[in-house]
Design a protein around this motif. Structure first.
Motif, PDB file in Angstrom:
ATOM      1  N   GLY A  55     -54.982  -5.559  10.346  1.00 28.36           N
ATOM      2  CA  GLY A  55     -54.297  -6.427  10.196  1.00 28.36           C
ATOM      3  C   GLY A  55     -52.925  -5.870   9.148  1.00 28.36           C
ATOM      4  N   PRO A  56     -52.154  -4.880   9.701  1.00 28.66           N
ATOM      5  CA  PRO A  56     -51.102  -4.091   8.856  1.00 28.66           C
ATOM      6  C   PRO A  56     -50.082  -5.168   8.513  1.00 28.66           C
ATOM      7  CG  PRO A  56     -50.876  -3.795  11.332  1.00 28.66           C
ATOM      8  CD  PRO A  56     -52.023  -4.499  11.130  1.00 28.66           C
ATOM      9  N   GLY A  57     -49.848  -6.176   9.162  1.00 28.28           N
ATOM     10  CA  GLY A  57     -48.874  -7.252   8.559  1.00 28.28           C
ATOM     11  C   GLY A  57     -47.393  -6.643   8.755  1.00 28.28           C
ATOM     12  N   LEU A  58     -46.900  -6.730   7.469  1.00 27.28           N
ATOM     13  CA  LEU A  58     -45.547  -6.177   7.460  1.00 27.28           C
ATOM     14  C   LEU A  58     -45.522  -4.637   7.175  1.00 27.28           C
ATOM     15  CD1 LEU A  58     -43.758  -8.969   5.680  1.00 27.28           C
ATOM     16  CD2 LEU A  58     -43.254  -8.111   7.959  1.00 27.28           C
ATOM     17  N   GLY A  59     -46.776  -3.945   7.020  1.00 26.81           N
ATOM     18  CA  GLY A  59     -46.975  -2.504   6.700  1.00 26.81           C
ATOM     19  C   GLY A  59     -47.047  -1.974   5.397  1.00 26.81           C
ATOM     20  N   ALA A  60     -47.166  -2.979   4.333  1.00 31.04           N
ATOM     21  CA  ALA A  60     -47.232  -2.533   3.095  1.00 31.04           C
ATOM     22  C   ALA A  60     -48.430  -1.494   2.705  1.00 31.04           C
ATOM     23  CB  ALA A  60     -47.774  -3.678   2.212  1.00 31.04           C
ATOM     24  N   LEU A  61     -49.449  -1.392   3.631  1.00 28.08           N
ATOM     25  CA  LEU A  61     -50.350  -0.165   3.294  1.00 28.08           C
ATOM     26  C   LEU A  61     -50.225   0.635   4.456  1.00 28.08           C
ATOM     27  CD1 LEU A  61     -53.697  -2.304   3.038  1.00 28.08           C
ATOM     28  CD2 LEU A  61     -52.253  -1.433   1.138  1.00 28.08           C
ATOM     29  N   THR A  62     -49.647   0.239   5.561  1.00 28.69           N
ATOM     30  CA  THR A  62     -49.471   1.065   6.473  1.00 28.69           C
ATOM     31  C   THR A  62     -48.370   2.347   6.449  1.00 28.69           C
ATOM     32  OG1 THR A  62     -49.421  -0.951   8.006  1.00 28.69           O
ATOM     33  CG2 THR A  62     -49.286   1.171   9.447  1.00 28.69           C
ATOM     34  N   SER A  63     -47.532   2.053   5.624  1.00 29.18           N
ATOM     35  CA  SER A  63     -46.188   2.778   5.454  1.00 29.18           C
ATOM     36  C   SER A  63     -46.851   3.980   4.464  1.00 29.18           C
ATOM     37  CB  SER A  63     -44.977   2.275   4.922  1.00 29.18           C
ATOM     38  OG  SER A  63     -44.156   1.525   5.857  1.00 29.18           O
ATOM     39  N   PRO A  64     -47.316   3.584   3.253  1.00 28.32           N
ATOM     40  CA  PRO A  64     -47.625   4.682   2.510  1.00 28.32           C
ATOM     41  C   PRO A  64     -48.839   5.510   2.973  1.00 28.32           C
ATOM     42  CG  PRO A  64     -48.191   2.571   1.437  1.00 28.32           C
ATOM     43  CD  PRO A  64     -47.381   2.382   2.700  1.00 28.32           C
ATOM     44  N   LEU A  65     -49.547   5.000   3.762  1.00 22.60           N
ATOM     45  CA  LEU A  65     -50.806   5.782   4.508  1.00 22.60           C
ATOM     46  C   LEU A  65     -50.138   6.804   5.412  1.00 22.60           C
ATOM     47  CD1 LEU A  65     -53.697   3.448   5.863  1.00 22.60           C
ATOM     48  CD2 LEU A  65     -53.819   5.306   4.248  1.00 22.60           C
ATOM     49  N   ALA A  66     -49.182   6.524   6.277  1.00 24.79           N
ATOM     50  CA  ALA A  66     -48.314   7.189   7.278  1.00 24.79           C
ATOM     51  C   ALA A  66     -47.808   8.071   6.283  1.00 24.79           C
ATOM     52  CB  ALA A  66     -47.695   6.270   8.133  1.00 24.79           C
ATOM     53  N   ASP A  67     -47.168   7.887   5.378  1.00 27.62           N
ATOM     54  CA  ASP A  67     -46.249   8.675   4.648  1.00 27.62           C
ATOM     55  C   ASP A  67     -47.086   9.945   4.068  1.00 27.62           C
ATOM     56  OD1 ASP A  67     -43.958   7.328   4.593  1.00 27.62           O
ATOM     57  OD2 ASP A  67     -44.238   6.328   2.633  1.00 27.62           O
TER      58      ASP A  67
END
Ligand code: SAM
Length: 280
Positions: A55-67
């Motif tokens: 459930g990444p949604g708008l990417g609040a966690l996804t972006s910093p994880l990928a960064d």
């Protein structure tokens, strides 16, 4: 101008720019606090990559994880959000899978995570129990998880015996994992704000238990908790050919007082009961 959905943008603005509104039925309460996102990601990164985000949604966690340069597979059920994230994060090494996490078969995870990985997720309340049960099934592939859930749910999942918070899922996790309630996240940190606070927990599955033993554990724990107010000796046990007499024998073999109640029995005693039942 920043693109819609940059990590610094408030979810309200991103949603407006995308022409989307939060869908209650999918538990869409988006994390709007970057410090909290940073804390969750730092915790997740203390476990080994690659990451599976539910459930990444708008990417609040996804972006910093990928960064952080770690490979991320994110499974999102909402078509509009999945399309948005795919466009925004494809070049960042994030793979977006548009699917219901609960319906993704194990072979899919085997091929995407051949050496396993760590689960991260800010989970919708309505599916928190099924997700935890699914993660228990997938524990060999994903031995670590960092989950944000309703605070009360985290209290229940991490509960020890002796209180009304202790239930079936607390026993399963108590046997199969080490859990830790990490920190509370106030409702004001989300858009839209839910009615209750959340909390983050970490799960480390430990030990190796054959599937037959885990199935036996499920059977005895469900029977024990089916009527919490009854004493254990009065549990309904249609799965035992010898009925109540056999059940009482199994309880005694596991060192459990048949006059006690389900919520007072520690996880290790339930495991002993499952072993006695399964003859393992
Ligand atoms: N991770 C984002 C955040 O922290 O802001 C969003 C969290 S929101 C609480 C839950 C997300 O899970 C939503 O994006 C929702 O669409 C998605 N979702 C709900 N049910 C799902 C399911 N069965 N499988 C995958 N994603 C699901």
């Amino acid at each position: 101008m920043r693109p819609p959905g940059s990590p610094t943008e408030h979810p309200r603005r991103t949603l407006a720019a995308l022409g989307l509104s939060p869908r209650k039925a999918l538990g869409q309460n988006f994390l709007a606090d970057r410090n909290v996102a940073g804390k969750i990601v730092a915790l997740a990164r203390s476990f080994p990559p690659p990451f599976l985000e539910i459930g990444p949604g708008l990417g609040a966690l996804t972006s910093p994880l990928a960064d952080a340069g770690a490979p991320v597979v994110a499974v999102e059920i909402d078509r509009g959000l999945a399309a948005h994230l795919r466009a925004r994060l494809a070049s960042a090494g994030v793979e977006i899978l548009e699917a219901d996490f609960l319906a993704v078969p194990e072979r899919e995870w085997r091929s995407r995570f051949p050496v396993g990985g760590t689960v991260v997720g800010n989970l919708p309340y309505s599916i928190s129990s099924p997700v935890v049960l699914r993660l228990i099934e997938l524990r060999v592939r994903f031995p670590r998880a960092v989950l944000m859930l309703q605070r009360e749910v985290v209290e229940r999942l991490c509960a020890g015996p002796g209180g009304k918070e202790y239930g079936i899922l607390s026993v399963y996790l108590g046997v199969l994992a080490e859990t830790r309630r990490e920190f509370v996240v106030r409702r004001a940190c989300f858009h839209p704000a839910p009615d209750v606070d959340s909390a983050v927990m970490s799960v480390r599955f430990v030990g190796e238990y054959p599937e037959a033993l885990v199935a036996a554990l499920r059977t005895v724990v469900r029977a024990a908790f089916a009527h919490r107010r009854k004493t254990l000796r009065n549990a309904s046990v249609p799965f035992l050919p010898g009925g109540s007499a056999q059940w009482r024998e199994l309880l005694r073999a596991a060192g459990i007082d048949p006059a006690g109640r389900a919520e007072d029995v520690p996880p290790a005693a339930y495991l002993a009961l499952a072993r006695a039942f399964a003859g393992m």
